[in-house]
Scaffold this motif. Sequence first.
Motif, PDB file in Angstrom:
ATOM      1  N   GLU A   4      70.434 -65.324  53.405  1.00  0.00           N
ATOM      2  CA  GLU A   4      71.734 -65.779  52.881  1.00  0.00           C
ATOM      3  C   GLU A   4      71.687 -67.280  52.604  1.00  0.00           C
ATOM      4  OE1 GLU A   4      76.499 -65.780  54.053  1.00  0.00           O
ATOM      5  OE2 GLU A   4      75.039 -64.792  55.365  1.00  0.00           O
ATOM      6  N   GLN A   5      71.162 -68.017  53.561  1.00  0.00           N
ATOM      7  CA  GLN A   5      71.028 -69.458  53.358  1.00  0.00           C
ATOM      8  C   GLN A   5      70.020 -69.745  52.245  1.00  0.00           C
ATOM      9  OE1 GLN A   5      69.968 -71.624  56.898  1.00  0.00           O
ATOM     10  NE2 GLN A   5      70.863 -73.527  56.149  1.00  0.00           N
ATOM     11  N   GLY A   6      68.974 -68.917  52.172  1.00  0.00           N
ATOM     12  CA  GLY A   6      67.979 -69.078  51.118  1.00  0.00           C
ATOM     13  C   GLY A   6      68.585 -68.933  49.739  1.00  0.00           C
ATOM     14  N   ALA A   7      69.491 -67.985  49.587  1.00  0.00           N
ATOM     15  CA  ALA A   7      70.140 -67.784  48.294  1.00  0.00           C
ATOM     16  C   ALA A   7      70.983 -68.996  47.911  1.00  0.00           C
ATOM     17  CB  ALA A   7      71.004 -66.523  48.337  1.00  0.00           C
ATOM     18  N   THR A   8      71.662 -69.577  48.896  1.00  0.00           N
ATOM     19  CA  THR A   8      72.492 -70.759  48.639  1.00  0.00           C
ATOM     20  C   THR A   8      71.627 -71.951  48.237  1.00  0.00           C
ATOM     21  OG1 THR A   8      74.165 -70.003  50.212  1.00  0.00           O
ATOM     22  CG2 THR A   8      74.162 -72.343  49.654  1.00  0.00           C
ATOM     23  N   VAL A   9      70.542 -72.163  48.967  1.00  0.00           N
ATOM     24  CA  VAL A   9      69.647 -73.274  48.658  1.00  0.00           C
ATOM     25  C   VAL A   9      68.968 -73.058  47.299  1.00  0.00           C
ATOM     26  CG1 VAL A   9      67.569 -74.509  49.403  1.00  0.00           C
ATOM     27  CG2 VAL A   9      69.299 -73.852  51.081  1.00  0.00           C
ATOM     28  N   ALA A  10      68.636 -71.803  46.991  1.00  0.00           N
ATOM     29  CA  ALA A  10      68.011 -71.496  45.699  1.00  0.00           C
ATOM     30  C   ALA A  10      68.939 -71.840  44.542  1.00  0.00           C
ATOM     31  CB  ALA A  10      67.614 -70.026  45.646  1.00  0.00           C
ATOM     32  N   GLU A  11      70.228 -71.589  44.709  1.00  0.00           N
ATOM     33  CA  GLU A  11      71.192 -71.943  43.663  1.00  0.00           C
ATOM     34  C   GLU A  11      71.189 -73.450  43.427  1.00  0.00           C
ATOM     35  OE1 GLU A  11      75.090 -70.445  44.339  1.00  0.00           O
ATOM     36  OE2 GLU A  11      74.448 -68.346  44.404  1.00  0.00           O
ATOM     37  N   GLN A  12      71.114 -74.215  44.513  1.00  0.00           N
ATOM     38  CA  GLN A  12      71.069 -75.678  44.373  1.00  0.00           C
ATOM     39  C   GLN A  12      69.756 -76.138  43.743  1.00  0.00           C
ATOM     40  OE1 GLN A  12      72.221 -76.048  48.797  1.00  0.00           O
ATOM     41  NE2 GLN A  12      72.901 -77.980  47.917  1.00  0.00           N
ATOM     42  N   PHE A  13      68.667 -75.514  44.158  1.00  0.00           N
ATOM     43  CA  PHE A  13      67.349 -75.955  43.711  1.00  0.00           C
ATOM     44  C   PHE A  13      67.115 -75.596  42.240  1.00  0.00           C
ATOM     45  CE2 PHE A  13      62.871 -76.414  43.221  1.00  0.00           C
ATOM     46  CZ  PHE A  13      62.426 -77.258  44.223  1.00  0.00           C
TER      47      PHE A  13
END
Length: 203
Positions: A32-41
């Motif tokens: 879940e956190q990975g998906a959020t960070v991926a959106e930013q990245f």
Amino acid sequence: MNIVFDFGGVVFRWHPASFLARVWPHRVADLEQGATVAEQFFENYGGDWGAFDQGLIDADTVIQRIAARTGWPEAEVAQVLAAVPDELQLQSDTAALITELKQAGHRLFYLSNMPEPYADHLEQAHPLREWFEAGVFSGRVKHSKPRTEIFKIASERFGLAPEACAFLDDHPANIEAAHALGWQALLFTTAAQARQDLSALMR
């Protein structure tokens, strides 16, 4: 049939949430956190990464821009870029589908949003010329999906009318764009589902 494959998420593994969890365990605790960070990245493959995808900026520039935009250290951003080739592992079930389709006499092509350094890596690591008659990488033509231009470039390079192409991609926006231009576009979820969808088209 003329079948056009996307690469990331179709032929090669590309799952940004789990990828970032592996590369940045200090920043990404779960998917879940990975998906959020991926959106930013990756900014949904627009913005800085979109320019990198299109070959409009190089790796050093995209590292600088992402770091400046997010506040993440340049060294950590560079770590992610360096880890991408290892993420792009061949998906064995799709490889089997490619072999099966070739043996059945179908013509295979590719159309991939891929920055040039990763396109170079895939060409060196895999026999793309044996699997596919021709292909288009976004980083080399300076256009990317879902924009109209790259589909037109692909159609011209393949020597095929849009309606003569069956296109497999895992992003709905790319499928919608291809449909709008007359391609027979199928949303890829698994190789097994793609096999079924292609069989239905061939009937």
